[in-house]
Design a protein around this motif. Structure first.
Motif, PDB file in Angstrom:
ATOM      1  N   GLN A  76      10.592   2.840   3.667  1.00  0.00           N
ATOM      2  CA  GLN A  76      10.903   3.978   4.531  1.00  0.00           C
ATOM      3  C   GLN A  76       9.880   4.154   5.647  1.00  0.00           C
ATOM      4  N   ALA A  77       8.659   3.706   5.419  1.00  0.00           N
ATOM      5  CA  ALA A  77       7.619   3.861   6.441  1.00  0.00           C
ATOM      6  C   ALA A  77       7.823   2.915   7.621  1.00  0.00           C
ATOM      7  N   LEU A  78       8.680   1.903   7.468  1.00  0.00           N
ATOM      8  CA  LEU A  78       8.902   0.926   8.534  1.00  0.00           C
ATOM      9  C   LEU A  78       9.719   1.559   9.656  1.00  0.00           C
ATOM     10  N   LYS A  79       9.109   1.688  10.823  1.00  0.00           N
ATOM     11  CA  LYS A  79       9.759   2.349  11.956  1.00  0.00           C
ATOM     12  C   LYS A  79      10.430   1.363  12.911  1.00  0.00           C
ATOM     13  N   ARG A  80       9.858   0.192  13.057  1.00  0.00           N
ATOM     14  CA  ARG A  80      10.433  -0.805  13.958  1.00  0.00           C
ATOM     15  C   ARG A  80       9.848  -2.177  13.645  1.00  0.00           C
ATOM     16  N   ALA A  81      10.652  -3.193  13.893  1.00  0.00           N
ATOM     17  CA  ALA A  81      10.178  -4.569  13.807  1.00  0.00           C
ATOM     18  C   ALA A  81      10.155  -5.164  15.214  1.00  0.00           C
ATOM     19  N   LEU A  82       9.177  -5.982  15.471  1.00  0.00           N
ATOM     20  CA  LEU A  82       9.092  -6.727  16.715  1.00  0.00           C
ATOM     21  C   LEU A  82       9.290  -8.196  16.369  1.00  0.00           C
ATOM     22  N   PRO A 132       0.838  -1.209   0.000  1.00  0.00           N
ATOM     23  CA  PRO A 132       0.000   0.000   0.000  1.00  0.00           C
ATOM     24  C   PRO A 132       0.866   1.249   0.000  1.00  0.00           C
ATOM     25  N   ASP A 133       0.257   2.372  -0.364  1.00  0.00           N
ATOM     26  CA  ASP A 133       0.976   3.642  -0.271  1.00  0.00           C
ATOM     27  C   ASP A 133       1.420   3.868   1.166  1.00  0.00           C
ATOM     28  N   ALA A 134       2.612   4.384   1.325  1.00  0.00           N
ATOM     29  CA  ALA A 134       3.194   4.560   2.659  1.00  0.00           C
ATOM     30  C   ALA A 134       2.681   5.856   3.289  1.00  0.00           C
ATOM     31  N   ILE A 135       1.424   5.822   3.747  1.00  0.00           N
ATOM     32  CA  ILE A 135       0.808   7.033   4.298  1.00  0.00           C
ATOM     33  C   ILE A 135       0.841   7.063   5.820  1.00  0.00           C
ATOM     34  N   ALA A 136       1.336   5.989   6.439  1.00  0.00           N
ATOM     35  CA  ALA A 136       1.386   5.919   7.901  1.00  0.00           C
ATOM     36  C   ALA A 136       2.606   5.102   8.314  1.00  0.00           C
ATOM     37  N   PRO A 137       3.169   5.384   9.490  1.00  0.00           N
ATOM     38  CA  PRO A 137       4.301   4.591   9.970  1.00  0.00           C
ATOM     39  C   PRO A 137       3.903   3.141  10.189  1.00  0.00           C
ATOM     40  N   GLU A 138       4.844   2.237   9.945  1.00  0.00           N
ATOM     41  CA  GLU A 138       4.549   0.810  10.013  1.00  0.00           C
ATOM     42  C   GLU A 138       5.395   0.120  11.082  1.00  0.00           C
ATOM     43  N   ILE A 139       4.768  -0.820  11.778  1.00  0.00           N
ATOM     44  CA  ILE A 139       5.432  -1.669  12.760  1.00  0.00           C
ATOM     45  C   ILE A 139       5.257  -3.108  12.296  1.00  0.00           C
ATOM     46  N   ALA A 140       6.361  -3.793  12.038  1.00  0.00           N
ATOM     47  CA  ALA A 140       6.301  -5.149  11.509  1.00  0.00           C
ATOM     48  C   ALA A 140       6.488  -6.182  12.615  1.00  0.00           C
TER      49      ALA A 140
END
Length: 212
Positions: free
Chosen positions: A120-126, A33-41
């Motif tokens: 770039q939207a990926l802020k952190r992975a758990l 999807p378009d990177a319109i929000a920060p992502e947590i994987a």
């Protein structure tokens, strides 16, 4: 618990009590999807209880699909938190499934590696680790990939209710020691249980703090 921690936990509780919805599944990068929000994987072995923990995190029983067949999810699954989305949760394909064909394992590596390196939207992975076993050799692959991609990540112990508190403390200590040796890992370890709710409030706060 400090006043600031209590405020963070309450803010996270309110966020996850609001709208949470499945967005899409991406079998390859062209479907992202378009990177319109920060992502947590969320990453973890195929039997680590990832779907159950995601459901507990958002307080829904069936947002993320759970299965008795490990390794069933082979796509990146995106979930919007908030309307419009404040953040997105990304359920990454489980790894370490023993019966998977080699081409499936290869596809997993390409998909996950490309996502980690190019999003770039990926802020952190758990990265979820079964508290009964600690970090296993199969987990080191994803940790190496995260370190190489310079993606900040945090180790989360699952199924913490399945072992004695003294054993949990030992596993958490060993896991923290391993995290301190890795360049992209957060030094603090979270212990959780999707069955009892242990650590879920703290996990929500950690997710919210990761997006700044």
């Amino acid at each position: 618990m400090s006043e600031g921690q209590e405020e963070a936990i309450e803010a996270a509780r309110k966020l996850f009590a609001g709208p949470v919805s499945f967005l899409l599944s991406a079998p390859s990068l062209k479907f992202l999807p378009d990177a319109i929000a920060p992502e947590i994987a969320f990453a973890g072995r195929s039997n680590v209880g990832k779907s159950s923990l995601l459901n507990a995190l958002v307080g829904r029983n069936a947002l993320a699909r759970t299965s008795n067949t490990p390794g069933r999810t082979q796509e990146l699954n995106f979930f919007d938190v908030g309307t419009p989305p404040v953040l997105r949760l990304v359920d990454m394909p489980g790894y370490g499934f023993a019966k998977a064909p080699k081409d499936v394992v290869k596809q997993w590596r390409f998909l996950v590696n490309d996502y980690l390196r190019g999003r770039q939207a990926l802020k952190r992975a758990l990265v979820l680790i079964d508290a009964r076993h600690g970090i296993k050799e199969v987990d080191t692959d994803i940790l190496d990939m995260l370190d190489a991609a310079a993606v900040s990540y945090r180790l989360v112990l699952t199924k913490a209710d399945k072992i004695k508190p003294t054993e949990l403390a030992e596993v958490a200590s060993r896991t923290a020691d391993a995290a301190r040796k890795r360049p992209a890992a957060h030094p603090e370890i979270l212990s959780t249980s999707s069955d009892t709710g242990q650590g879920i409030a703290e996990l929500r706060a950690a997710v919210l703090s990761a997006i700044g």
